[in-house]
Design a protein around this motif. Structure first.
Motif, PDB file in Angstrom:
ATOM      1  N   ILE A  89       0.792  -1.224   0.000  1.00  0.00           N
ATOM      2  CA  ILE A  89       0.000   0.000   0.000  1.00  0.00           C
ATOM      3  C   ILE A  89       0.836   1.293   0.000  1.00  0.00           C
ATOM      4  CG2 ILE A  89      -1.688   1.328   1.379  1.00  0.00           C
ATOM      5  CD1 ILE A  89      -2.911  -0.903  -0.348  1.00  0.00           C
ATOM      6  N   PRO A  90       1.940   1.356   0.782  1.00  0.00           N
ATOM      7  CA  PRO A  90       2.727   2.604   0.728  1.00  0.00           C
ATOM      8  C   PRO A  90       3.142   2.966  -0.697  1.00  0.00           C
ATOM      9  CG  PRO A  90       3.470   1.240   2.545  1.00  0.00           C
ATOM     10  CD  PRO A  90       2.489   0.413   1.771  1.00  0.00           C
ATOM     11  N   MET A  91       3.321   1.986  -1.562  1.00  0.00           N
ATOM     12  CA  MET A  91       3.681   2.260  -2.947  1.00  0.00           C
ATOM     13  C   MET A  91       2.447   2.495  -3.806  1.00  0.00           C
ATOM     14  SD  MET A  91       6.734  -0.409  -3.750  1.00  0.00           S
ATOM     15  CE  MET A  91       8.428   0.172  -3.808  1.00  0.00           C
ATOM     16  N   SER A  92       1.526   1.513  -3.791  1.00  0.00           N
ATOM     17  CA  SER A  92       0.403   1.586  -4.722  1.00  0.00           C
ATOM     18  C   SER A  92      -0.533   2.750  -4.403  1.00  0.00           C
ATOM     19  CB  SER A  92      -0.370   0.265  -4.754  1.00  0.00           C
ATOM     20  OG  SER A  92      -0.760  -0.101  -3.459  1.00  0.00           O
ATOM     21  N   SER A  93      -0.595   3.146  -3.121  1.00  0.00           N
ATOM     22  CA  SER A  93      -1.534   4.217  -2.747  1.00  0.00           C
ATOM     23  C   SER A  93      -1.170   5.545  -3.413  1.00  0.00           C
ATOM     24  CB  SER A  93      -1.582   4.380  -1.222  1.00  0.00           C
ATOM     25  OG  SER A  93      -0.302   4.726  -0.734  1.00  0.00           O
ATOM     26  N   MET A  94       0.137   5.761  -3.628  1.00  0.00           N
ATOM     27  CA  MET A  94       0.556   7.009  -4.274  1.00  0.00           C
ATOM     28  C   MET A  94      -0.085   7.129  -5.660  1.00  0.00           C
ATOM     29  SD  MET A  94       4.573   7.372  -3.203  1.00  0.00           S
ATOM     30  CE  MET A  94       5.184   5.773  -3.603  1.00  0.00           C
ATOM     31  N   PHE A  95      -0.136   6.003  -6.357  1.00  0.00           N
ATOM     32  CA  PHE A  95      -0.702   5.987  -7.705  1.00  0.00           C
ATOM     33  C   PHE A  95      -2.227   6.079  -7.660  1.00  0.00           C
ATOM     34  CE2 PHE A  95       3.488   4.290  -8.008  1.00  0.00           C
ATOM     35  CZ  PHE A  95       3.963   4.654  -9.251  1.00  0.00           C
ATOM     36  N   LEU A  96      -2.815   5.404  -6.695  1.00  0.00           N
ATOM     37  CA  LEU A  96      -4.278   5.421  -6.581  1.00  0.00           C
ATOM     38  C   LEU A  96      -4.781   6.838  -6.332  1.00  0.00           C
ATOM     39  CD1 LEU A  96      -4.750   2.151  -4.497  1.00  0.00           C
ATOM     40  CD2 LEU A  96      -5.474   2.518  -6.872  1.00  0.00           C
ATOM     41  N   LYS A  97      -4.075   7.555  -5.435  1.00  0.00           N
ATOM     42  CA  LYS A  97      -4.489   8.933  -5.116  1.00  0.00           C
ATOM     43  C   LYS A  97      -4.394   9.800  -6.378  1.00  0.00           C
ATOM     44  CE  LYS A  97      -2.831   8.725  -0.380  1.00  0.00           C
ATOM     45  NZ  LYS A  97      -1.551   8.931   0.316  1.00  0.00           N
ATOM     46  N   GLU A  98      -3.347   9.594  -7.129  1.00  0.00           N
ATOM     47  CA  GLU A  98      -3.100  10.340  -8.362  1.00  0.00           C
ATOM     48  C   GLU A  98      -4.246  10.144  -9.361  1.00  0.00           C
ATOM     49  OE1 GLU A  98      -0.296  12.085  -8.643  1.00  0.00           O
ATOM     50  OE2 GLU A  98      -0.505  12.737 -10.737  1.00  0.00           O
ATOM     51  N   HIS A  99      -4.849   8.937  -9.362  1.00  0.00           N
ATOM     52  CA  HIS A  99      -5.876   8.591 -10.363  1.00  0.00           C
ATOM     53  C   HIS A  99      -7.297   8.635  -9.791  1.00  0.00           C
ATOM     54  CE1 HIS A  99      -3.240   7.227 -13.725  1.00  0.00           C
ATOM     55  NE2 HIS A  99      -2.367   7.118 -12.728  1.00  0.00           N
ATOM     56  N   ARG A 100      -7.476   9.299  -8.657  1.00  0.00           N
ATOM     57  CA  ARG A 100      -8.781   9.300  -7.980  1.00  0.00           C
ATOM     58  C   ARG A 100      -9.928   9.664  -8.925  1.00  0.00           C
ATOM     59  NH1 ARG A 100     -11.850  10.210  -3.289  1.00  0.00           N
ATOM     60  NH2 ARG A 100     -10.208   9.985  -1.768  1.00  0.00           N
ATOM     61  N   GLY A 101      -9.751  10.728  -9.685  1.00  0.00           N
ATOM     62  CA  GLY A 101     -10.828  11.215 -10.559  1.00  0.00           C
ATOM     63  C   GLY A 101     -11.288  10.153 -11.543  1.00  0.00           C
ATOM     64  N   GLU A 102     -10.341   9.463 -12.178  1.00  0.00           N
ATOM     65  CA  GLU A 102     -10.678   8.422 -13.162  1.00  0.00           C
ATOM     66  C   GLU A 102     -11.374   7.238 -12.490  1.00  0.00           C
ATOM     67  OE1 GLU A 102      -6.829   7.525 -14.729  1.00  0.00           O
ATOM     68  OE2 GLU A 102      -6.514   9.599 -15.384  1.00  0.00           O
ATOM     69  N   ILE A 103     -10.842   6.861 -11.315  1.00  0.00           N
ATOM     70  CA  ILE A 103     -11.426   5.706 -10.614  1.00  0.00           C
ATOM     71  C   ILE A 103     -12.876   6.012 -10.239  1.00  0.00           C
ATOM     72  CG2 ILE A 103     -11.244   4.198  -8.590  1.00  0.00           C
ATOM     73  CD1 ILE A 103      -8.182   4.822  -8.609  1.00  0.00           C
ATOM     74  N   GLU A 104     -13.122   7.253  -9.801  1.00  0.00           N
ATOM     75  CA  GLU A 104     -14.489   7.618  -9.399  1.00  0.00           C
ATOM     76  C   GLU A 104     -15.463   7.543 -10.572  1.00  0.00           C
ATOM     77  OE1 GLU A 104     -13.745  11.368  -7.493  1.00  0.00           O
ATOM     78  OE2 GLU A 104     -13.902  10.492  -5.479  1.00  0.00           O
ATOM     79  N   LYS A 105     -14.945   7.743 -11.792  1.00  0.00           N
ATOM     80  CA  LYS A 105     -15.803   7.739 -12.981  1.00  0.00           C
ATOM     81  C   LYS A 105     -16.172   6.328 -13.459  1.00  0.00           C
ATOM     82  CE  LYS A 105     -13.519  11.002 -15.339  1.00  0.00           C
ATOM     83  NZ  LYS A 105     -12.821  11.464 -16.527  1.00  0.00           N
ATOM     84  N   CYS A 106     -15.404   5.328 -13.065  1.00  0.00           N
ATOM     85  CA  CYS A 106     -15.560   3.998 -13.685  1.00  0.00           C
ATOM     86  C   CYS A 106     -16.760   3.225 -13.141  1.00  0.00           C
ATOM     87  CB  CYS A 106     -14.282   3.172 -13.529  1.00  0.00           C
ATOM     88  SG  CYS A 106     -14.077   2.457 -11.892  1.00  0.00           S
ATOM     89  N   ASP A 107     -17.213   2.247 -13.949  1.00  0.00           N
ATOM     90  CA  ASP A 107     -18.257   1.318 -13.502  1.00  0.00           C
ATOM     91  C   ASP A 107     -17.632   0.116 -12.804  1.00  0.00           C
ATOM     92  OD1 ASP A 107     -20.200   2.888 -14.742  1.00  0.00           O
ATOM     93  OD2 ASP A 107     -19.929   1.832 -16.662  1.00  0.00           O
ATOM     94  N   ALA A 108     -16.390  -0.192 -13.185  1.00  0.00           N
ATOM     95  CA  ALA A 108     -15.719  -1.362 -12.591  1.00  0.00           C
ATOM     96  C   ALA A 108     -14.209  -1.232 -12.751  1.00  0.00           C
ATOM     97  CB  ALA A 108     -16.187  -2.652 -13.261  1.00  0.00           C
ATOM     98  N   ILE A 109     -13.501  -1.867 -11.802  1.00  0.00           N
ATOM     99  CA  ILE A 109     -12.033  -1.891 -11.863  1.00  0.00           C
ATOM    100  C   ILE A 109     -11.616  -3.316 -12.242  1.00  0.00           C
ATOM    101  CG2 ILE A 109      -9.895  -1.658 -10.513  1.00  0.00           C
ATOM    102  CD1 ILE A 109     -11.622   0.141  -8.576  1.00  0.00           C
ATOM    103  N   LEU A 110     -10.717  -3.418 -13.206  1.00  0.00           N
ATOM    104  CA  LEU A 110     -10.151  -4.727 -13.525  1.00  0.00           C
ATOM    105  C   LEU A 110      -8.719  -4.758 -12.991  1.00  0.00           C
ATOM    106  CD1 LEU A 110     -10.590  -7.467 -15.011  1.00  0.00           C
ATOM    107  CD2 LEU A 110      -9.431  -6.435 -16.975  1.00  0.00           C
ATOM    108  N   MET A 111      -8.475  -5.662 -12.038  1.00  0.00           N
ATOM    109  CA  MET A 111      -7.150  -5.741 -11.414  1.00  0.00           C
ATOM    110  C   MET A 111      -6.303  -6.796 -12.104  1.00  0.00           C
ATOM    111  SD  MET A 111      -6.514  -3.527  -9.036  1.00  0.00           S
ATOM    112  CE  MET A 111      -4.993  -4.293  -8.471  1.00  0.00           C
ATOM    113  N   GLN A 112      -5.190  -6.342 -12.714  1.00  0.00           N
ATOM    114  CA  GLN A 112      -4.278  -7.267 -13.385  1.00  0.00           C
ATOM    115  C   GLN A 112      -3.113  -7.587 -12.446  1.00  0.00           C
ATOM    116  OE1 GLN A 112      -4.638  -4.705 -17.240  1.00  0.00           O
ATOM    117  NE2 GLN A 112      -3.826  -6.702 -17.850  1.00  0.00           N
ATOM    118  N   SER A 113      -3.472  -8.302 -11.360  1.00  0.00           N
ATOM    119  CA  SER A 113      -2.480  -8.660 -10.342  1.00  0.00           C
ATOM    120  C   SER A 113      -2.909  -9.994  -9.750  1.00  0.00           C
ATOM    121  CB  SER A 113      -2.467  -7.596  -9.245  1.00  0.00           C
ATOM    122  OG  SER A 113      -3.706  -7.620  -8.551  1.00  0.00           O
ATOM    123  N   CYS A 114      -2.245 -10.405  -8.701  1.00  0.00           N
ATOM    124  CA  CYS A 114      -2.735 -11.581  -7.966  1.00  0.00           C
ATOM    125  C   CYS A 114      -3.881 -11.132  -7.077  1.00  0.00           C
ATOM    126  CB  CYS A 114      -1.607 -12.190  -7.135  1.00  0.00           C
ATOM    127  SG  CYS A 114      -1.090 -11.133  -5.765  1.00  0.00           S
TER     128      CYS A 114
END
Lengths: 309, 243
Positions: free
Chosen positions: B71-96
């Protein structure tokens, strides 16, 4: 005596012991078990009932043992670690002892992949050596595996298996020593067709003095056909079937192969009897229980002593 | 690493049925190594989904060694993309599943964003090796047995998880009965102990494994590391290696 076992008495009396094997049915048919038990009666000192051999669902070992006991035989419950965790194993140990069964063979078990439910989840919470120790501690220390004490201990004569033929060969005796240290009273070996290799293994057993601490029953079995011999040679893991065995069966007319297979078994019994430290045989006439009386008689092992009825 | 493979594309499309605006997120850790969620893989997924008529409202391709699950790493990116994430209908996670759930939890609990989240991958668990071949060696049981098994884990390498030596099914050439293409775990352990002259260790009876350490779900609390300091240190070491 540690138990009420007939087998224990035969072995302690220094008699050459004979144990047999009863394959339980893939059904709830008690008559089959009774019929097989009647064939074995008077020809063996005790009989094993396999516990889901080759991971195929069959009648529970303890249940078929109880039916056989009703026919006047001394049963050996086989118990594998494949299907039970340490809780279930100890519950079954208490149960079979309470039912009056006196012997138990501790096994790891054939992997579920080979059976008729290959999608099953294997348990293997403990291994066969840990199981031997668990039963020994229950019997002699009145302690469960967790260390808690019990009021009435299960008085079981404890058996384990040994395979003198599987790799690493040198480690096989070390593994036997572990089973002895864990508390095994008797050992039933893998089926022997390579007598020379078995003799070599027995020498290593004697060098460590293990034959004085545990009763070793040499595994023997008649072969019904050339195909069965070839199957055991190539398809059954941990089996050592020399070419000479197959050639001997191939050397007789087809209708005489099963007779020759019985004679081969008798010859192997004669040979392993000569090896110092062999306390008896475990005769595995799998799905061929009818062959047992003939083999035991021809091998000069009758009449069987009877200590417990 | 957590080995992983991508799910069939049809399965992914099935999850996204009725969801038009999609946000994609990958991972710079294991998913990059296994080609299931690296920057390039996220771009490819965006292209494929666009062809299927989806609108990609945004995407995060994490740089290598930036973990979605950390989270200390990924959260920096998530905060940066807040606006886009709020607009989406769904998130597709390409991870484990770890990365997916860490991100799902952070969005919901720390950023107040509640969105449907779907996985694009099937994780296969701990594995080691690389760059191309990987194998399972540790099952993270919580009670490491390597100290009494010559550094080879029989709980993983032996299909029966035996702790006291090989079963009777070892083939005469030292292979496993369950998979004859593989060496028997205990033959490997035996050979390795032989090299140290420590075969005597095998005569000790090993007690049953303590599975209480594997009761799920497990959680842990540690003193946080200083991320930026650690990254600086890594940079320095890599420079000295001349990579």
């Amino acid at each position: 005596m540690k138990t009420q076992s007939n087998l224990e008495r035969v072995l302690e009396a220094g008699q050459f012991a004979v144990t047999g094997e009863l394959g339980p049915p893939q059904s709830a048919d008690s008559e089959i078990v009774r019929r097989k038990a009647k064939i074995l009666k008077g020809h063996v000192d005790a009989f094993n009932v396999t516990d889901g051999q080759t991971a195929v669902v069959r009648m529970a070992s303890w249940a078929a043992c109880l039916i056989g006991k009703g026919e006047g035989l001394d049963p050996i419950v086989q118990m594998t670690c494949r299907d039970r965790n340490r809780i279930a194993l100890q519950m079954d140990v208490l149960g079979i002892a309470a039912l009056g069964i006196n012997n138990m063979l501790c096994l790891t078990g054939d992997h579920q992949k080979f059976g008729n439910h290959p999608m099953a989840k294997g348990v293997y919470d403990v291994d066969s050596i840990q199981l031997v120790k668990m039963v020994k501690d229950m019997r002699d220390e009145r302690k469960f595996q967790c260390g808690e004490e019990m009021a009435v201990e299960p008085r079981l004569f404890i058996g384990a298996a040994a395979n003198p033929f599987a790799d690493p060969f040198e480690f096989r005796v070390a593994r036997l020593a572990k089973k002895v240290a864990a508390g095994a009273d008797f050992i039933q070996t893998q089926i022997i067709y390579n007598v020379d290799k078995f003799a070599e293994w027995m020498k290593m057993v004697r060098d460590r003095g293990l034959h004085e601490k545990v009763k070793i029953l040499a595994g023997v079995a008649p072969i019904k056909s050339v195909g069965a011999a070839k199957y055991m040679k190539t398809r059954v893991p941990g089996m050592d079937v020399p070419d000479s065995v197959i050639e001997r069966l191939q050397g007789v007319p087809k209708e005489q192969v099963s007779k020759e297979g019985i004679q081969l078994c008798i010859d192997i019994i004669d040979q392993v009897r000569q090896i110092e430290g062999v306390a008896g045989i475990h005769l595995m006439a799998i799905e061929w229980e009818e062959a047992v009386p003939e083999i035991v008689e021809a091998a000069g092992l009758l009449p069987r002593p009877r200590f417990v009825t | 690493m957590n080995a992983q493979v991508q799910k069939p594309f049809e399965e992914i499309l099935g999850y996204l049925e009725g969801k038009e605006r999609i946000f994609l997120m990958g991972c710079g850790g294991c998913a990059t190594v296994f080609h299931t969620g690296g920057i390039k893989d996220v771009d490819e997924m965006a292209e494929k989904l666009t062809k299927e008529g989806k609108e990609i409202v945004g995407k995060i391709g994490l740089p290598f060694a930036v973990f979605a699950c950390y989270i200390p790493m990924s959260s920096m990116f998530l905060k940066e993309h807040r606006g886009e994430i709020e607009k989406c209908d769904a998130i597709l996670m390409q991870s484990c599943g770890d990365g997916a759930q860490a991100v799902r939890g952070y969005l919901e609990e720390e950023m107040g964003i509640v969105k449907p989240m779907y996985p694009s991958n099937n994780a296969l668990g701990f594995s080691s090796g690389g760059p191309s071949k990987f194998k399972e060696e540790c099952q993270a049981c919580g009670e490491c047995e390597l100290g009494r098994t010559a550094g080879i884990c029989p709980l993983v390498q032996c299909p029966k998880g035996l702790l006291n030596g090989p079963c009777g099914g070892t083939t005469t050439d030292g292979k496993c009965e369950v998979d004859p293409t593989r060496d028997c775990a205990w033959v490997m352990i035996y050979k390795r102990l032989g090299k140290f002259g420590e075969l005597d260790e095998l005569s000790e009876i090993q007690e049953p494994h303590d599975w209480s350490k594997a009761i799920r779900p497990r959680s842990l609390e540690v003193e946080p590391i200083n991320l930026l300091e650690e990254l600086k240190g890594t940079k320095k070491v890599i420079e000295t290696l001349g990579v």
